[in-house]
Every structure is written in structure tokens, then in C-alpha cells.
Design a protein around this motif. Sequence first.
Motif, mmCIF file in Angstrom:
data_model
loop_
_atom_site.group_PDB
_atom_site.id
_atom_site.type_symbol
_atom_site.label_atom_id
_atom_site.label_comp_id
_atom_site.label_asym_id
_atom_site.label_seq_id
_atom_site.Cartn_x
_atom_site.Cartn_y
_atom_site.Cartn_z
ATOM 1 N N UNK A 133 0.807 -1.217 0.000
ATOM 2 C CA UNK A 133 0.000 0.000 0.000
ATOM 3 C C UNK A 133 0.842 1.270 0.000
ATOM 4 N N UNK A 134 1.937 1.293 0.778
ATOM 5 C CA UNK A 134 2.694 2.530 0.955
ATOM 6 C C UNK A 134 3.921 2.632 0.067
ATOM 7 N N UNK A 135 4.542 1.510 -0.261
ATOM 8 C CA UNK A 135 5.726 1.540 -1.118
ATOM 9 C C UNK A 135 5.389 1.222 -2.567
ATOM 10 N N UNK A 136 4.523 0.235 -2.789
ATOM 11 C CA UNK A 136 4.255 -0.218 -4.144
ATOM 12 C C UNK A 136 3.222 0.613 -4.885
ATOM 13 N N UNK A 137 2.063 0.829 -4.271
ATOM 14 C CA UNK A 137 0.958 1.486 -4.983
ATOM 15 C C UNK A 137 1.299 2.897 -5.478
ATOM 16 N N UNK A 138 1.967 3.760 -4.674
ATOM 17 C CA UNK A 138 2.257 5.109 -5.188
ATOM 18 C C UNK A 138 3.428 5.162 -6.159
ATOM 19 N N UNK A 139 4.158 4.068 -6.355
ATOM 20 C CA UNK A 139 5.388 4.106 -7.140
ATOM 21 C C UNK A 139 5.133 4.649 -8.541
ATOM 22 N N UNK A 140 4.128 4.133 -9.230
ATOM 23 C CA UNK A 140 3.767 4.628 -10.559
ATOM 24 C C UNK A 140 2.531 5.528 -10.510
ATOM 25 N N UNK A 141 1.577 5.175 -9.648
ATOM 26 C CA UNK A 141 0.304 5.898 -9.650
ATOM 27 C C UNK A 141 0.474 7.363 -9.278
ATOM 28 N N UNK A 142 1.405 7.669 -8.378
ATOM 29 C CA UNK A 142 1.579 9.064 -7.970
ATOM 30 C C UNK A 142 2.094 9.914 -9.122
ATOM 31 N N UNK A 143 3.070 9.413 -9.873
ATOM 32 C CA UNK A 143 3.577 10.153 -11.026
ATOM 33 C C UNK A 143 2.507 10.322 -12.099
ATOM 34 N N UNK A 144 1.766 9.240 -12.362
ATOM 35 C CA UNK A 144 0.754 9.315 -13.416
ATOM 36 C C UNK A 144 -0.379 10.252 -13.011
ATOM 37 N N UNK A 145 -0.745 10.228 -11.751
ATOM 38 C CA UNK A 145 -1.828 11.100 -11.279
ATOM 39 C C UNK A 145 -1.414 12.570 -11.337
ATOM 40 N N UNK A 146 -0.148 12.868 -11.013
ATOM 41 C CA UNK A 146 0.325 14.255 -11.050
ATOM 42 C C UNK A 146 0.762 14.689 -12.446
ATOM 43 N N UNK A 147 1.001 13.740 -13.337
ATOM 44 C CA UNK A 147 1.449 14.066 -14.680
ATOM 45 C C UNK A 147 2.944 14.192 -14.825
ATOM 46 N N UNK A 148 3.725 13.994 -13.751
ATOM 47 C CA UNK A 148 5.177 14.151 -13.839
ATOM 48 C C UNK A 148 5.850 13.004 -14.589
ATOM 49 N N UNK A 176 3.330 -6.293 -6.319
ATOM 50 C CA UNK A 176 1.867 -6.357 -6.398
ATOM 51 C C UNK A 176 1.257 -4.959 -6.331
ATOM 52 N N UNK A 177 1.696 -4.165 -5.369
ATOM 53 C CA UNK A 177 1.186 -2.800 -5.270
ATOM 54 C C UNK A 177 1.580 -1.944 -6.459
ATOM 55 N N UNK A 178 2.829 -2.106 -6.956
ATOM 56 C CA UNK A 178 3.269 -1.310 -8.108
ATOM 57 C C UNK A 178 2.449 -1.632 -9.349
ATOM 58 N N UNK A 179 2.162 -2.908 -9.577
ATOM 59 C CA UNK A 179 1.354 -3.293 -10.735
ATOM 60 C C UNK A 179 -0.053 -2.716 -10.627
ATOM 61 N N UNK A 180 -0.627 -2.751 -9.424
ATOM 62 C CA UNK A 180 -1.955 -2.153 -9.237
ATOM 63 C C UNK A 180 -1.924 -0.655 -9.526
ATOM 64 N N UNK A 181 -0.867 0.032 -9.084
ATOM 65 C CA UNK A 181 -0.769 1.463 -9.342
ATOM 66 C C UNK A 181 -0.625 1.797 -10.812
#
Length: 679
Positions: free
Chosen positions: A438-453, A540-545
Amino acid sequence: MSDRTPAPAPAPQGDIPPPALKAVDLGLRAHDGWTLRHCDFEVPRGRIAGLVGPNGDGKTSLLALAAGLSDPAEGTLRVLGHRPGLRDVLPRVGVLLQDRPLHGSFTVAETLRLGRELNPGWDEAEASALVRESDIPPRERVSRLSGGQRTCLALALALGKRPDLLLLDEPMADLDPLRRHTMMAALMRTAAEHGTTVVMSSHILAELHLVCDYVLLMARGRMLIADDTDFVQAAHTLITYTRHAPDAEPPRPFGPDGATVVETRLSGRSAAALLRLPTSLPAAVRTTPPALDEILLAYLRSPDATPCSPRPDPRRHGSATVRPLPQHRRRERRMSTAGRFLTWTSPRHVPLPLPRPAGALWLVWRQHRVFYLATLALAALAGAWAAWQHHLLVTGVASYAGHCGPDPFCGRPVPDAVRTVLHRAPAVLNSLPLVVAALLGAPLFAQDIERGTHRLAWTQSIGRAEWVVAKLLVASAVTAVAALLITAPVSWWWSTVWHGRATTGSQEVAWRQLAAGNDWPFFEYTGTVGIAHLLLALLTGATAGLLLRRVVPAVAVGAAAAWALRTALRWLRPRLLPAGVRPAPTVDYPPLPPNTWHLGGGYLRTDGTLTPHAPCPSPYPGNPQSACLHAHGIRGPYTRDLRPAQFLPLHLAETALCLVLALVLAFVCVLCVRRVAAR
């Protein structure tokens, strides 16, 4: 234009380079319909092209296609003769996006270093000079910059690549007059000195007329004009006439080569019409040469007008109107695959060179370093606490053995360290995979994609796959080190309990009494299998993100998927290796040897088959039940267990299984990143 002298002779046919941009029947579909449809145009090399069109009619989408940030739904688009987004094309294309996706936590100097790390042909002097001319402090954080300063910094990143093609989306929209003049001078200098092709979208038509020598006009997803500004002006004329009747049509030449009315404007009995004509008009008609902005405004007010056919390419038809491009060599750092991720430096007071992250690895580490350092610090504190609990566990069991001696039921309370280590710690350890996912994997890609960076990295000289690999490498390294700090003391707990039950005397009695059957829940957090479990949770979290592209849904789905995988692995674990069957010599249940993993038991028939159910009602064998068992063909009870000698094979088998699953998920991320449209 008048200040651009044509060459005296055309380029030879064999030396004709491909155009900077060429689209054939290009189409792009959005959720609510077609953004681009049947779009055909060409931009020759060395031109400064202005891209004009109403809001929402596809200018930004066209530039995103040319930058390789999205894929067309139909037709083809070629950038410098190649498909957009290829690894070899990215260093030759500089991009300034409309929303300027920069990392707010970076300083200006770190943003320029990002350009240096990610681009092999980086020109530090060019980028730094542009930042200095814009009066941007190098130590200022990007989040504190004004809109105009962010634009200047983003343009410095694009120009520092020394690209062959510059794609600029509204570059002057939020600049003050002084910075606008500075940016225009930089663009003109780059185009003149290096032959860079510039495609810039803008709504300031007068500005385009002063800077651009090529014009692209879009309306409703179609390209209406794509040609030299001089030719566009020469191919149009503005006529005025007096209407004798309210419904009178403007005079038009007759025949197949007649003029095309682009727009008609009425004012009482006077009227004016903009015509695109390849022939002459009657002498009675008064004509005026229109300005470029008048032509563009007429087409914008008439989006359904017939597209203006471009003139034939002079390089292919013998005309002597081709401007020679400046000859320059691109200076690029040649490096191996490993060199794009690591460099060797010799710090002060260190005799040997040390590796440091470079390229995309540096970007990922700098972007998440605060969170990763905090994670490592918490893991180190947890490891130190676990080591201290090990000391309390050993002393507590020793005190229990000293007071109770060989009597296992002396009535002394269980030491607190035993309750903490063997009863409370498993609940905390069971939550680790969920926390990592939840904290290391999920934001790994999703945070960049959500912000557009993510688009900032994708418009540099690294491919999407390299970006994914760099993120996974850094996150996996941090997770592995943090897991090692936690699993090392847990493995120490496990080893101490096993050795304690193998001793003799009162120590053996105390360990068997206090730690009976409570150590196997620690199996998945010991040694390499503990590291492999947390790496699998991270992937697992990174793939979900990456698939969901939003942080909050990815956190929930990643944690749920990690819990499901952990449950499946726990179900599979006793089935990875064949369990030993231990028959009892009598009808009494066989005693369990120390350090075995009891998997259940049942009854052994006289024909050698096993049954988990007893045909006799008594739960404990006795003489009456013995006769009942023999009457039903039951030889006696048995137990199934994994022996201590199977610990290492089981450990290696589960570690390999987790790592294989993690590699599969990493491969899925590399494959799926191309499907992520950079909106």
C-alpha cells in the motif's frame, strides 16, 4: 520570409532528409469522439512552424502524438522519419508541455541536473544561460516558482537537449514581455545556429507572423493549412464589392480553376470576401493583399472550409527555393547499459571509487529519497527493538527454567518477552506485506501518473521501459534492505527457539512449555523468504498502481491483492514438499518430535491407505476403542509433518516461487506501460 534567403540550388534527390513531421490520414480517438481525423500535413526541416487552432480542436493532442506520449488510432505519424517515442528518436526531440509537469520538490539546479542525467547530448551552458537570463535562483524550489518562471525552466530543459525538433505547447502564454522577448531570442538563435525545427502552438497570431515561416492551422481535428507563410499570403486575396441586392453573391471567376470563398463578411451593402484562388479576378473587383492573421482568423471562423492544398515540395520538383540547413554534429555521451544507471566517483577521504546512481536511477532516488530514508530508518529501529526483545526472551526463559526446574507446570507466569515475541509479534509481521504493497508499491507509478510528472521523464532521452525498470530497481533495493533489517532479528528468534528445544535439562523443559508450536508462524519472515515475500508485495502494489493510475484505488487494490497472495502462499506452503507420515506403534497418538511442523493426522488402515476420520466414537484411544478400530480394519493413528531437515529446501522453494511471481509482475509492468496514455 524576406530575411531568409533561399539557396541558389535545390538539394540533390539522394540527399533529401525526411521531413521533421509528416502525418498521413492521422486520427486520434478520445472518450467522447474523434480528437483528430483525416489529418494530413508535412513540416519540412529547419522551419519555425506556428500551430494555430481553436481551444479543444486537437493542437495539444497532435503535439502529444509527435512527442510519443500517445498512439494514434488510425493513420501514421513520422518524426524525423521514424515512429514517435522510439529510444533513438527521444534524444532528438525536445518537448514543452502545456501544463509544465515539473517536480515541485526539486530545486532549479536539480531540475537542470535531471536534464543532464537523462539526456546524453545535454548542453549545460545553453540551459544554464537561459535560466540566468530569466533571473531564476538556482536554489529555489520549483514549487515556489511563478508560472512564467516554470515555463522558462521547462523551456531550458527542452533546449538543453540540443534537439533536432522542438515541440512547444503554448510557450509564451504566461510570460511577461521581457521574458517573452528572451525566449523568442533563444528560439530564433537555436533555429539559426543548429537548424532546429520548431513547432509551437499559440493563440497570439501577430506574434506568429513575426517569428514563424511556416503555419499549421487546425479546426475540428482537421488540418486546414500546412504551408509557408509567404505562400499562404500569396494564395489568398481579400476582395471588396457593393451588393446591389441583399442576397447577391460575391463575383467569382468561372471554370475549373475558379476561386474558393473562405469567408464572406457583410456590412450593409458593402461586403468583403477572402478568396483562395489560383487564377486572376475580373478587373472591376477591388482586391487587397490580406495579412496572415486575417487569413488565419477567416479560417478559424469558417472551420468547415475546404483545406488549403500545399504547394509541391520544391526539393522534388526542381524549384530553387530550399534553404540549406546548418551542419552540426550532435555531441552525445556514449555509455553502456550499466553506465546509464551507475557511475563511479571518488569521494574525498575514500581511497576507492564508489558507485552512485545515475540517469533514471538518480531521478527515482531523488524523487522519493525522503520517504525511502524514513522507511530505512523505521526498519532499523524495528530491527533494534527486535534484537532487544531477543535478549529479553532469552533471559525470561532462563529465569523461568531456574525457578521451575524440570517441572513444566510450576505455576509461574509466562514472561512478558515470550508473550511479545511469540504471541504479539506475528500479528504485526502479518501486516508487513499489506503495508509494503500500500505505501511503497501502490504510489510508485500511480503518484507520477496522477500528477502528470511521468511525462517529464518520458519526454527526455529514456524510454518508458527504462523508466519502469529504474523505479522498480530503486524501490526493490530499499525494500530488500528494510526487509533484511527486520527479518535478521526474526530469524534470530527462530534459531534461538529451535536450539532451546534441542537442549537438555530444565532449559529444554522451559522452551518446550513456553514455545510449543509457536515458531512456525515466523517462517515467512525469516531469511531470504522474508525478503522475497516483501518484494512480491511491492511488485503487487506497483502493478496495481500502474494499471489503475490513481493512488487511492491502487492502495486498496494493492493491499487486497497482497493479502490474497499471502493467503494463497500459506495454503500452498505445506504442499511444496512431501510431508512425512509417522504411524504410531500403538493405538495411542504418536508423540511429536521437537521443531516439526505438524500438518494434521488421521488413521492408517491395514491395507496401507489413510483416512482422516475415525469410525469409533471415542476421541481418545483406549481398550474398547482399540477393539473397535481393529474391527474396522484400522491399524492405528498417524501424523503428517515436515521435519527440521526440510526447513532449508522449503525455504529455498518458497523464496524461488515468490521471486518468480515478482519477476512476472515486473514484466507485466514493462509491457503495460506502453498502454498508459500520457494525458
